[in-house]
Motif scaffolding. Structure first.
Motif, PDB file in Angstrom:
ATOM      1  N   PHE A 109     -10.920   6.434  -8.705  1.00 19.92           N
ATOM      2  CA  PHE A 109      -9.687   5.979  -9.330  1.00 19.92           C
ATOM      3  C   PHE A 109      -9.009   7.126 -10.062  1.00 19.92           C
ATOM      4  CE2 PHE A 109      -7.480   4.367 -13.105  1.00 19.92           C
ATOM      5  CZ  PHE A 109      -6.545   3.527 -12.510  1.00 19.92           C
ATOM      6  N   VAL A 110      -7.671   7.192  -9.943  1.00 21.92           N
ATOM      7  CA  VAL A 110      -6.869   8.143 -10.703  1.00 21.92           C
ATOM      8  C   VAL A 110      -5.872   7.409 -11.593  1.00 21.92           C
ATOM      9  CG1 VAL A 110      -5.170  10.031 -10.581  1.00 21.92           C
ATOM     10  CG2 VAL A 110      -7.119  10.004  -9.004  1.00 21.92           C
ATOM     11  N   GLU A 111      -5.057   6.528 -10.993  1.00 22.12           N
ATOM     12  CA  GLU A 111      -3.987   5.875 -11.762  1.00 22.12           C
ATOM     13  C   GLU A 111      -3.562   4.582 -11.084  1.00 22.12           C
ATOM     14  OE1 GLU A 111       0.689   6.820 -12.949  1.00 22.12           O
ATOM     15  OE2 GLU A 111      -0.532   8.402 -12.079  1.00 22.12           O
ATOM     16  N   ARG A 112      -3.272   3.572 -11.900  1.00 24.01           N
ATOM     17  CA  ARG A 112      -2.659   2.338 -11.409  1.00 24.01           C
ATOM     18  C   ARG A 112      -1.228   2.321 -11.922  1.00 24.01           C
ATOM     19  NH1 ARG A 112      -2.454  -2.700 -13.853  1.00 24.01           N
ATOM     20  NH2 ARG A 112      -4.188  -2.148 -15.217  1.00 24.01           N
ATOM     21  N   PHE A 113      -0.266   2.088 -11.034  1.00 25.85           N
ATOM     22  CA  PHE A 113       1.135   2.051 -11.427  1.00 25.85           C
ATOM     23  C   PHE A 113       1.424   0.765 -12.201  1.00 25.85           C
ATOM     24  CE2 PHE A 113       2.590   4.750  -7.524  1.00 25.85           C
ATOM     25  CZ  PHE A 113       1.918   5.845  -8.036  1.00 25.85           C
ATOM     26  N   ASP A 114       2.368   0.839 -13.141  1.00 20.99           N
ATOM     27  CA  ASP A 114       2.770  -0.345 -13.904  1.00 20.99           C
ATOM     28  C   ASP A 114       3.377  -1.404 -12.991  1.00 20.99           C
ATOM     29  OD1 ASP A 114       1.897   0.756 -16.304  1.00 20.99           O
ATOM     30  OD2 ASP A 114       3.848   1.650 -16.741  1.00 20.99           O
ATOM     31  N   THR A 115       4.152  -0.950 -12.013  1.00 23.41           N
ATOM     32  CA  THR A 115       4.723  -1.855 -11.015  1.00 23.41           C
ATOM     33  C   THR A 115       4.523  -1.235  -9.639  1.00 23.41           C
ATOM     34  OG1 THR A 115       6.914  -0.860 -11.208  1.00 23.41           O
ATOM     35  CG2 THR A 115       6.490  -2.789 -12.572  1.00 23.41           C
ATOM     36  N   VAL A 116       4.372  -2.080  -8.661  1.00 20.81           N
ATOM     37  CA  VAL A 116       4.185  -1.632  -7.280  1.00 20.81           C
ATOM     38  C   VAL A 116       5.502  -1.053  -6.759  1.00 20.81           C
ATOM     39  CG1 VAL A 116       3.725  -2.437  -4.930  1.00 20.81           C
ATOM     40  CG2 VAL A 116       2.345  -3.280  -6.832  1.00 20.81           C
TER      41      VAL A 116
ATOM     42  N   GLU B  61      -8.951  -8.117  -0.513  1.00 20.17           N
ATOM     43  CA  GLU B  61     -10.219  -7.551  -0.062  1.00 20.17           C
ATOM     44  C   GLU B  61     -10.672  -6.408  -0.978  1.00 20.17           C
ATOM     45  OE1 GLU B  61     -11.977  -5.251   3.802  1.00 20.17           O
ATOM     46  OE2 GLU B  61     -10.551  -6.868   4.140  1.00 20.17           O
ATOM     47  N   PHE B  62      -9.742  -5.488  -1.288  1.00 17.61           N
ATOM     48  CA  PHE B  62     -10.037  -4.372  -2.194  1.00 17.61           C
ATOM     49  C   PHE B  62      -8.715  -3.845  -2.717  1.00 17.61           C
ATOM     50  CE2 PHE B  62     -11.209   0.106  -3.135  1.00 17.61           C
ATOM     51  CZ  PHE B  62     -12.199  -0.155  -4.077  1.00 17.61           C
ATOM     52  N   SER B  63      -8.539  -3.853  -4.034  1.00 20.57           N
ATOM     53  CA  SER B  63      -7.266  -3.485  -4.651  1.00 20.57           C
ATOM     54  C   SER B  63      -7.423  -2.274  -5.562  1.00 20.57           C
ATOM     55  CB  SER B  63      -6.728  -4.655  -5.468  1.00 20.57           C
ATOM     56  OG  SER B  63      -7.524  -4.835  -6.629  1.00 20.57           O
ATOM     57  N   ILE B  64      -6.276  -1.775  -6.024  1.00 20.86           N
ATOM     58  CA  ILE B  64      -6.308  -0.673  -6.993  1.00 20.86           C
ATOM     59  C   ILE B  64      -7.011  -1.115  -8.276  1.00 20.86           C
ATOM     60  CG2 ILE B  64      -4.010  -1.157  -7.963  1.00 20.86           C
ATOM     61  CD1 ILE B  64      -5.466   2.374  -7.389  1.00 20.86           C
ATOM     62  N   ARG B  65      -6.870  -2.379  -8.637  1.00 21.51           N
ATOM     63  CA  ARG B  65      -7.579  -2.884  -9.830  1.00 21.51           C
ATOM     64  C   ARG B  65      -9.096  -2.856  -9.609  1.00 21.51           C
ATOM     65  NH1 ARG B  65      -4.588  -5.222 -13.892  1.00 21.51           N
ATOM     66  NH2 ARG B  65      -2.457  -5.775 -13.344  1.00 21.51           N
ATOM     67  N   ASN B  66      -9.529  -3.221  -8.402  1.00 20.25           N
ATOM     68  CA  ASN B  66     -10.960  -3.143  -8.098  1.00 20.25           C
ATOM     69  C   ASN B  66     -11.452  -1.713  -8.249  1.00 20.25           C
ATOM     70  OD1 ASN B  66     -10.330  -5.391  -5.403  1.00 20.25           O
ATOM     71  ND2 ASN B  66     -11.272  -5.961  -7.342  1.00 20.25           N
ATOM     72  N   LEU B  67     -10.681  -0.767  -7.702  1.00 19.02           N
ATOM     73  CA  LEU B  67     -11.081   0.640  -7.792  1.00 19.02           C
ATOM     74  C   LEU B  67     -11.091   1.097  -9.248  1.00 19.02           C
ATOM     75  CD1 LEU B  67     -11.949   3.222  -6.358  1.00 19.02           C
ATOM     76  CD2 LEU B  67      -9.522   3.767  -6.007  1.00 19.02           C
ATOM     77  N   GLU B  68     -10.107   0.661 -10.015  1.00 21.47           N
ATOM     78  CA  GLU B  68     -10.067   1.013 -11.438  1.00 21.47           C
ATOM     79  C   GLU B  68     -11.309   0.489 -12.158  1.00 21.47           C
ATOM     80  OE1 GLU B  68      -6.937   0.827 -15.167  1.00 21.47           O
ATOM     81  OE2 GLU B  68      -6.763  -0.689 -13.588  1.00 21.47           O
ATOM     82  N   GLU B  69     -11.679  -0.754 -11.890  1.00 23.21           N
ATOM     83  CA  GLU B  69     -12.848  -1.356 -12.542  1.00 23.21           C
ATOM     84  C   GLU B  69     -14.143  -0.660 -12.140  1.00 23.21           C
ATOM     85  OE1 GLU B  69     -12.502  -5.458 -11.432  1.00 23.21           O
ATOM     86  OE2 GLU B  69     -10.769  -5.774 -12.754  1.00 23.21           O
ATOM     87  N   LEU B  70     -14.262  -0.313 -10.859  1.00 18.47           N
ATOM     88  CA  LEU B  70     -15.472   0.333 -10.365  1.00 18.47           C
ATOM     89  C   LEU B  70     -15.527   1.821 -10.698  1.00 18.47           C
ATOM     90  CD1 LEU B  70     -15.590  -1.291  -6.813  1.00 18.47           C
ATOM     91  CD2 LEU B  70     -17.153  -1.766  -8.728  1.00 18.47           C
ATOM     92  N   GLY B  71     -14.368   2.454 -10.720  1.00 21.31           N
ATOM     93  CA  GLY B  71     -14.307   3.900 -10.941  1.00 21.31           C
ATOM     94  C   GLY B  71     -14.348   4.681  -9.640  1.00 21.31           C
ATOM     95  N   TYR B  72     -15.175   4.215  -8.711  1.00 26.86           N
ATOM     96  CA  TYR B  72     -15.296   4.860  -7.398  1.00 26.86           C
ATOM     97  C   TYR B  72     -15.833   3.825  -6.409  1.00 26.86           C
ATOM     98  CZ  TYR B  72     -20.252   5.039  -8.456  1.00 26.86           C
ATOM     99  OH  TYR B  72     -21.532   4.686  -8.780  1.00 26.86           O
ATOM    100  N   SER B  73     -15.636   4.098  -5.128  1.00 31.77           N
ATOM    101  CA  SER B  73     -16.107   3.185  -4.091  1.00 31.77           C
ATOM    102  C   SER B  73     -16.106   3.903  -2.749  1.00 31.77           C
ATOM    103  CB  SER B  73     -15.187   1.960  -4.015  1.00 31.77           C
ATOM    104  OG  SER B  73     -15.673   1.017  -3.079  1.00 31.77           O
ATOM    105  N   ARG B  74     -16.694   3.261  -1.775  1.00 29.87           N
ATOM    106  CA  ARG B  74     -16.634   3.750  -0.396  1.00 29.87           C
ATOM    107  C   ARG B  74     -15.408   3.124   0.265  1.00 29.87           C
ATOM    108  NH1 ARG B  74     -21.679   2.102   2.250  1.00 29.87           N
ATOM    109  NH2 ARG B  74     -20.635   0.137   2.667  1.00 29.87           N
ATOM    110  N   TRP B  75     -14.674   3.921   1.046  1.00 28.36           N
ATOM    111  CA  TRP B  75     -13.549   3.408   1.836  1.00 28.36           C
ATOM    112  C   TRP B  75     -14.040   3.353   3.268  1.00 28.36           C
ATOM    113  CZ3 TRP B  75      -8.721   2.503  -0.546  1.00 28.36           C
ATOM    114  CH2 TRP B  75      -7.736   2.006   0.309  1.00 28.36           C
ATOM    115  N   ASP B  76     -14.281   2.151   3.758  1.00 32.00           N
ATOM    116  CA  ASP B  76     -14.901   1.979   5.066  1.00 32.00           C
ATOM    117  C   ASP B  76     -14.149   0.949   5.891  1.00 32.00           C
ATOM    118  OD1 ASP B  76     -15.651  -0.518   4.001  1.00 32.00           O
ATOM    119  OD2 ASP B  76     -17.633   0.188   3.450  1.00 32.00           O
ATOM    120  N   GLY B  77     -14.639   0.670   7.060  1.00 29.00           N
ATOM    121  CA  GLY B  77     -14.067  -0.368   7.900  1.00 29.00           C
ATOM    122  C   GLY B  77     -12.864   0.047   8.717  1.00 29.00           C
TER     123      GLY B  77
END
Length: 149
Positions: A101-108, A12-28
């Motif tokens: 977005f701040v950082e995506r880890f190399d591994t989860v 639905e929404f991942s860290i990669r999505n946030l990285e690509e967008l830069g910013y987003s709303r956290w809702d729902g």
């Protein structure tokens, strides 16, 4: 500065999505306790981005709160999956925040890894029956998790 953990299903929404967008709303968010945690967030607070309900649940990266809580527009949008027929524009019980977005880890950092660390035994995430999508993370726990990545 308070720190947080926020869960999202990566399909639905991942860290990669946030990285690509830069910013987003956290809702729902439709749990009152989780909503109250959203309302306690301040601009600049950091959060761990946790992927849930997926093949490898765990912490996938770090985000930052870029806008404090405000009424969640999805609650009053009849076309939204998060529509709440009891919510009204003038009386919306649900909140959203904006995140960056701040950082995506190399591994989860997987849930079993987190559960196995003694210093994280009081982290709400690893407690049996904890299902909140938004929760606080103590400063000591934050540093332990950072050291694990």
């Amino acid at each position: 500065m308070p720190c947080w953990l926020m869960k999202s299903e990566p399909d639905e929404f991942s860290i990669r999505n946030l990285e690509e967008l830069g910013y987003s709303r956290w809702d729902g968010v439709r749990n009152y306790q989780a909503r109250n945690f959203l309302r306690a967030m301040a601009e600049g607070d950091l959060f761990f981005f946790y992927h849930s309900s997926c093949a490898t649940p765990g912490i996938a990266g770090i985000g930052r709160i870029t806008r404090a809580a405000y009424p969640d527009p999805t609650a009053i949008d009849p076309n939204s999956a998060y529509f709440d027929m009891k919510a009204k524009a003038e009386k919306n019980p649900w909140s959203a925040v904006d995140v960056g977005f701040v950082e995506r880890f190399d591994t989860v950092l997987t849930l079993p890894q987190l559960k196995s660390h003694p210093a994280l035994s009081q982290l709400p995430l690893v407690q049996k029956g904890s299902r909140l999508s938004v929760m606080p993370v103590g400063e000591a726990e934050w540093h332990v998790i950072l050291a694990m990545r």
